[in-house]
Design a protein around this motif. Structure first.
Motif, mmCIF file in Angstrom:
data_model
loop_
_atom_site.group_PDB
_atom_site.id
_atom_site.type_symbol
_atom_site.label_atom_id
_atom_site.label_comp_id
_atom_site.label_asym_id
_atom_site.label_seq_id
_atom_site.Cartn_x
_atom_site.Cartn_y
_atom_site.Cartn_z
ATOM 1 N N ASP A 66 33.307 -7.363 -36.142
ATOM 2 C CA ASP A 66 33.301 -6.867 -34.903
ATOM 3 C C ASP A 66 31.584 -6.853 -34.336
ATOM 4 O O ASP A 66 31.699 -7.332 -33.044
ATOM 5 C CB ASP A 66 33.476 -5.343 -35.199
ATOM 6 C CG ASP A 66 35.017 -5.015 -35.562
ATOM 7 O OD1 ASP A 66 35.603 -6.017 -35.236
ATOM 8 O OD2 ASP A 66 35.235 -3.721 -35.842
ATOM 9 N N THR A 68 29.809 -9.635 -34.630
ATOM 10 C CA THR A 68 29.979 -10.884 -34.292
ATOM 11 C C THR A 68 30.500 -10.936 -32.970
ATOM 12 O O THR A 68 29.925 -11.545 -32.093
ATOM 13 C CB THR A 68 30.681 -12.065 -35.380
ATOM 14 O OG1 THR A 68 29.769 -11.701 -36.713
ATOM 15 C CG2 THR A 68 30.455 -13.195 -34.888
ATOM 16 N N ALA A 69 31.545 -10.240 -32.829
ATOM 17 C CA ALA A 69 32.428 -10.313 -31.624
ATOM 18 C C ALA A 69 31.403 -9.943 -30.517
ATOM 19 O O ALA A 69 31.602 -10.161 -29.164
ATOM 20 C CB ALA A 69 33.755 -9.708 -31.910
ATOM 21 N N GLN A 72 28.127 -12.420 -29.654
ATOM 22 C CA GLN A 72 28.370 -13.729 -29.239
ATOM 23 C C GLN A 72 28.336 -13.520 -27.841
ATOM 24 O O GLN A 72 27.527 -14.483 -27.023
ATOM 25 C CB GLN A 72 29.537 -14.240 -29.914
ATOM 26 C CG GLN A 72 29.481 -14.956 -31.225
ATOM 27 C CD GLN A 72 30.635 -15.502 -31.815
ATOM 28 O OE1 GLN A 72 31.668 -15.236 -31.333
ATOM 29 N NE2 GLN A 72 30.445 -16.297 -32.939
#
Length: 122
Positions: A66, A68-69, A72
């Motif tokens: 999560d 990372t989401a 990014q």
């Protein structure tokens, strides 16, 4: 054929964790913050959570995915703002604070065992 991360979730988590710390450092720099001194807790997290195992490890995997989401597209947006010659300090600081809160929560998944470091590496 399954890739290496599917065979070794702890190694995959360690790689993702390191990438998140690198992204956070870039966001902090864009926010004008001094470089963060990496604590042993942050540095050793992948090995510590691997040792904890079970639901804690599974929740850490999901939370890191999560994070990372979130990071990014945030970093991509900040780079776009910079590319247009605009000041990205305020949105970078906002993203940094969101990351920091979420990272603090995931670090809390490691049970307090009174040890100074992991028994083994991730």
């Amino acid at each position: 054929m399954r890739d290496a991360s599917a065979r070794n979730p702890a190694q995959s988590l360690s790689v993702q964790w390191t990438a998140l710390q690198d992204a956070a450092a870039a966001v902090a720099a864009m926010a004008g913050l001094a470089p963060e001194r990496t604590s042993a807790q942050i540095r050793n997290f992948p090995a510590l959570i691997k040792d904890a195992g079970g639901w804690r490890f599974e929740l850490a995997e999901q939370t890191i995915a999560d994070l990372t989401a979130m990071m990014q597209p945030g970093v991509t947006a900040l780079l776009a703002v910079n590319a247009r010659g605009q000041d990205a300090k305020v949105p970078a600081l906002t993203l940094w604070h969101e990351f920091h809160r979420a990272r603090t929560a995931v670090l809390g998944l490691v049970p307090d065992t009174g040890t100074l470091g992991p028994r083994r590496s991730a």
